[in-house]
Design a protein around this motif. Structure first.
Motif, PDB file in Angstrom:
ATOM      1  N   ASP A  79     -64.173 -15.545  18.071  1.00  0.00           N
ATOM      2  CA  ASP A  79     -63.587 -15.213  16.586  1.00  0.00           C
ATOM      3  C   ASP A  79     -64.616 -15.799  16.003  1.00  0.00           C
ATOM      4  O   ASP A  79     -65.434 -14.474  14.969  1.00  0.00           O
ATOM      5  N   ARG A  80     -65.343 -16.737  16.332  1.00  0.00           N
ATOM      6  CA  ARG A  80     -66.147 -16.909  15.642  1.00  0.00           C
ATOM      7  C   ARG A  80     -68.091 -16.494  16.469  1.00  0.00           C
ATOM      8  O   ARG A  80     -68.449 -16.368  16.057  1.00  0.00           O
ATOM      9  N   ILE A  81     -68.074 -16.189  17.886  1.00  0.00           N
ATOM     10  CA  ILE A  81     -68.551 -15.175  18.442  1.00  0.00           C
ATOM     11  C   ILE A  81     -68.790 -13.546  17.753  1.00  0.00           C
ATOM     12  O   ILE A  81     -70.114 -13.683  17.826  1.00  0.00           O
ATOM     13  N   ILE A  82     -67.769 -13.053  17.929  1.00  0.00           N
ATOM     14  CA  ILE A  82     -67.490 -11.711  17.542  1.00  0.00           C
ATOM     15  C   ILE A  82     -67.343 -11.471  16.320  1.00  0.00           C
ATOM     16  O   ILE A  82     -65.836 -11.999  15.832  1.00  0.00           O
ATOM     17  N   SER A  83     -67.841 -11.140  15.189  1.00  0.00           N
ATOM     18  CA  SER A  83     -67.443 -10.892  13.831  1.00  0.00           C
ATOM     19  C   SER A  83     -66.640 -10.323  13.966  1.00  0.00           C
ATOM     20  O   SER A  83     -66.307  -9.066  14.458  1.00  0.00           O
ATOM     21  N   PRO A  84     -65.800 -10.301  12.730  1.00  0.00           N
ATOM     22  CA  PRO A  84     -64.867  -8.852  12.076  1.00  0.00           C
ATOM     23  C   PRO A  84     -65.542  -7.751  11.678  1.00  0.00           C
ATOM     24  O   PRO A  84     -64.483  -6.910  12.092  1.00  0.00           O
ATOM     25  N   ASP A  85     -66.522  -7.675  11.525  1.00  0.00           N
ATOM     26  CA  ASP A  85     -67.100  -6.439  10.938  1.00  0.00           C
ATOM     27  C   ASP A  85     -67.280  -5.498  13.142  1.00  0.00           C
ATOM     28  O   ASP A  85     -67.199  -4.283  12.366  1.00  0.00           O
ATOM     29  N   LEU A  86     -67.847  -6.510  13.850  1.00  0.00           N
ATOM     30  CA  LEU A  86     -68.101  -6.229  14.888  1.00  0.00           C
ATOM     31  C   LEU A  86     -66.347  -5.075  16.086  1.00  0.00           C
ATOM     32  O   LEU A  86     -66.543  -4.639  16.358  1.00  0.00           O
ATOM     33  N   GLN A  87     -65.595  -6.647  15.324  1.00  0.00           N
ATOM     34  CA  GLN A  87     -63.826  -6.012  16.088  1.00  0.00           C
ATOM     35  C   GLN A  87     -63.662  -4.594  14.896  1.00  0.00           C
ATOM     36  O   GLN A  87     -63.321  -3.664  16.137  1.00  0.00           O
ATOM     37  N   TYR A 135     -56.368   6.432  23.991  1.00  0.00           N
ATOM     38  CA  TYR A 135     -55.055   5.029  23.060  1.00  0.00           C
ATOM     39  C   TYR A 135     -54.720   4.001  23.287  1.00  0.00           C
ATOM     40  O   TYR A 135     -54.246   3.051  22.898  1.00  0.00           O
ATOM     41  N   LYS A 136     -54.911   4.417  24.557  1.00  0.00           N
ATOM     42  CA  LYS A 136     -54.333   2.272  25.356  1.00  0.00           C
ATOM     43  C   LYS A 136     -55.271   1.364  24.824  1.00  0.00           C
ATOM     44  O   LYS A 136     -55.533   0.437  25.269  1.00  0.00           O
ATOM     45  N   THR A 137     -57.094   2.080  24.757  1.00  0.00           N
ATOM     46  CA  THR A 137     -57.926   1.456  24.723  1.00  0.00           C
ATOM     47  C   THR A 137     -57.493   0.836  23.215  1.00  0.00           C
ATOM     48  O   THR A 137     -58.127  -0.160  22.848  1.00  0.00           O
ATOM     49  N   PHE A 138     -57.464   1.575  22.289  1.00  0.00           N
ATOM     50  CA  PHE A 138     -57.188   1.459  20.400  1.00  0.00           C
ATOM     51  C   PHE A 138     -56.111   0.436  20.678  1.00  0.00           C
ATOM     52  O   PHE A 138     -56.344  -0.460  19.907  1.00  0.00           O
ATOM     53  N   ARG A 139     -55.342   0.890  21.641  1.00  0.00           N
ATOM     54  CA  ARG A 139     -54.187  -0.687  21.237  1.00  0.00           C
ATOM     55  C   ARG A 139     -54.407  -1.702  22.063  1.00  0.00           C
ATOM     56  O   ARG A 139     -54.099  -2.606  20.683  1.00  0.00           O
ATOM     57  N   ALA A 140     -54.775  -1.515  23.219  1.00  0.00           N
ATOM     58  CA  ALA A 140     -55.583  -3.337  23.365  1.00  0.00           C
ATOM     59  C   ALA A 140     -56.769  -3.572  22.925  1.00  0.00           C
ATOM     60  O   ALA A 140     -56.159  -5.718  22.578  1.00  0.00           O
ATOM     61  N   LEU A 141     -57.275  -2.820  22.014  1.00  0.00           N
ATOM     62  CA  LEU A 141     -58.174  -3.804  20.977  1.00  0.00           C
ATOM     63  C   LEU A 141     -57.740  -4.238  19.588  1.00  0.00           C
ATOM     64  O   LEU A 141     -57.905  -5.038  19.481  1.00  0.00           O
ATOM     65  N   CYS A 142     -56.579  -3.595  19.409  1.00  0.00           N
ATOM     66  CA  CYS A 142     -56.190  -3.791  18.164  1.00  0.00           C
ATOM     67  C   CYS A 142     -55.237  -5.326  18.708  1.00  0.00           C
ATOM     68  O   CYS A 142     -54.698  -6.347  17.583  1.00  0.00           O
ATOM     69  N   LYS A 180     -55.509  -7.095  20.638  1.00  0.00           N
ATOM     70  CA  LYS A 180     -56.665  -8.166  20.760  1.00  0.00           C
ATOM     71  C   LYS A 180     -57.485  -9.505  19.799  1.00  0.00           C
ATOM     72  O   LYS A 180     -57.418 -10.613  19.744  1.00  0.00           O
ATOM     73  N   TYR A 181     -57.560  -8.244  19.273  1.00  0.00           N
ATOM     74  CA  TYR A 181     -58.152  -8.623  17.777  1.00  0.00           C
ATOM     75  C   TYR A 181     -57.203  -8.877  16.873  1.00  0.00           C
ATOM     76  O   TYR A 181     -57.310  -8.899  15.502  1.00  0.00           O
ATOM     77  N   ASP A 182     -55.249  -9.146  17.029  1.00  0.00           N
ATOM     78  CA  ASP A 182     -55.149  -9.255  15.535  1.00  0.00           C
ATOM     79  C   ASP A 182     -55.045  -8.299  14.847  1.00  0.00           C
ATOM     80  O   ASP A 182     -54.340  -8.772  13.474  1.00  0.00           O
ATOM     81  N   LYS A 183     -54.789  -6.483  14.969  1.00  0.00           N
ATOM     82  CA  LYS A 183     -54.969  -5.915  13.869  1.00  0.00           C
ATOM     83  C   LYS A 183     -53.452  -4.969  14.167  1.00  0.00           C
ATOM     84  O   LYS A 183     -54.017  -4.027  14.196  1.00  0.00           O
ATOM     85  N   MET A 184     -52.629  -5.806  14.591  1.00  0.00           N
ATOM     86  CA  MET A 184     -51.235  -4.814  14.549  1.00  0.00           C
ATOM     87  C   MET A 184     -50.760  -3.856  13.679  1.00  0.00           C
ATOM     88  O   MET A 184     -50.432  -2.515  13.860  1.00  0.00           O
ATOM     89  N   ASN A 185     -51.405  -4.417  12.358  1.00  0.00           N
ATOM     90  CA  ASN A 185     -50.801  -4.075  11.439  1.00  0.00           C
ATOM     91  C   ASN A 185     -52.336  -2.453  11.027  1.00  0.00           C
ATOM     92  O   ASN A 185     -51.650  -1.627  10.846  1.00  0.00           O
ATOM     93  N   TYR A 186     -52.626  -3.064  11.174  1.00  0.00           N
ATOM     94  CA  TYR A 186     -54.126  -1.682  10.854  1.00  0.00           C
ATOM     95  C   TYR A 186     -53.592  -0.182  12.500  1.00  0.00           C
ATOM     96  O   TYR A 186     -53.643   0.578  11.711  1.00  0.00           O
ATOM     97  N   PHE A 187     -53.104  -0.674  13.515  1.00  0.00           N
ATOM     98  CA  PHE A 187     -52.876   0.548  14.574  1.00  0.00           C
ATOM     99  C   PHE A 187     -51.392   0.774  14.178  1.00  0.00           C
ATOM    100  O   PHE A 187     -51.251   2.382  13.808  1.00  0.00           O
TER     101      PHE A 187
END
Length: 71
Positions: free
Chosen positions: A18-26, A50-57, A59-66
């Motif tokens: 999380d420190r390396i990959i900024s939230p903006d990049l996520q 769809y699978k990529t979108f879900r996997a990224l969400c 990974k970055y703990d953004k399931m609410n956005y998903f």
């Protein structure tokens, strides 16, 4: 040299990533996958993005956005 890198890679935690990959990049990665999913024209493309979108969400703990984007 490669062995040292492998050891450091496996020692990283989610907090380190999380420190390396900024939230903006996520969010940029997530939104790019979302847009690709929306614009896909083939079944294969829709399924892949769809699978990529879900996997990224996940990974970055953004399931609410998903959930908001899907509904």
């Amino acid at each position: 040299m490669a062995k040292k890198f492998d050891i450091l890679y496996y020692m990283m935690t989610n907090a380190d990533l999380d420190r390396i990959i900024s939230p903006d990049l996520q969010m940029r990665r997530i939104k790019n996958a979302e847009n690709r999913c929306k614009n896909a024209q083939t079944d294969w493309g829709k399924d892949f993005w769809y699978k990529t979108f879900r996997a990224l969400c996940e990974k970055y703990d953004k399931m609410n956005y998903f959930r908001k984007a899907i509904h």
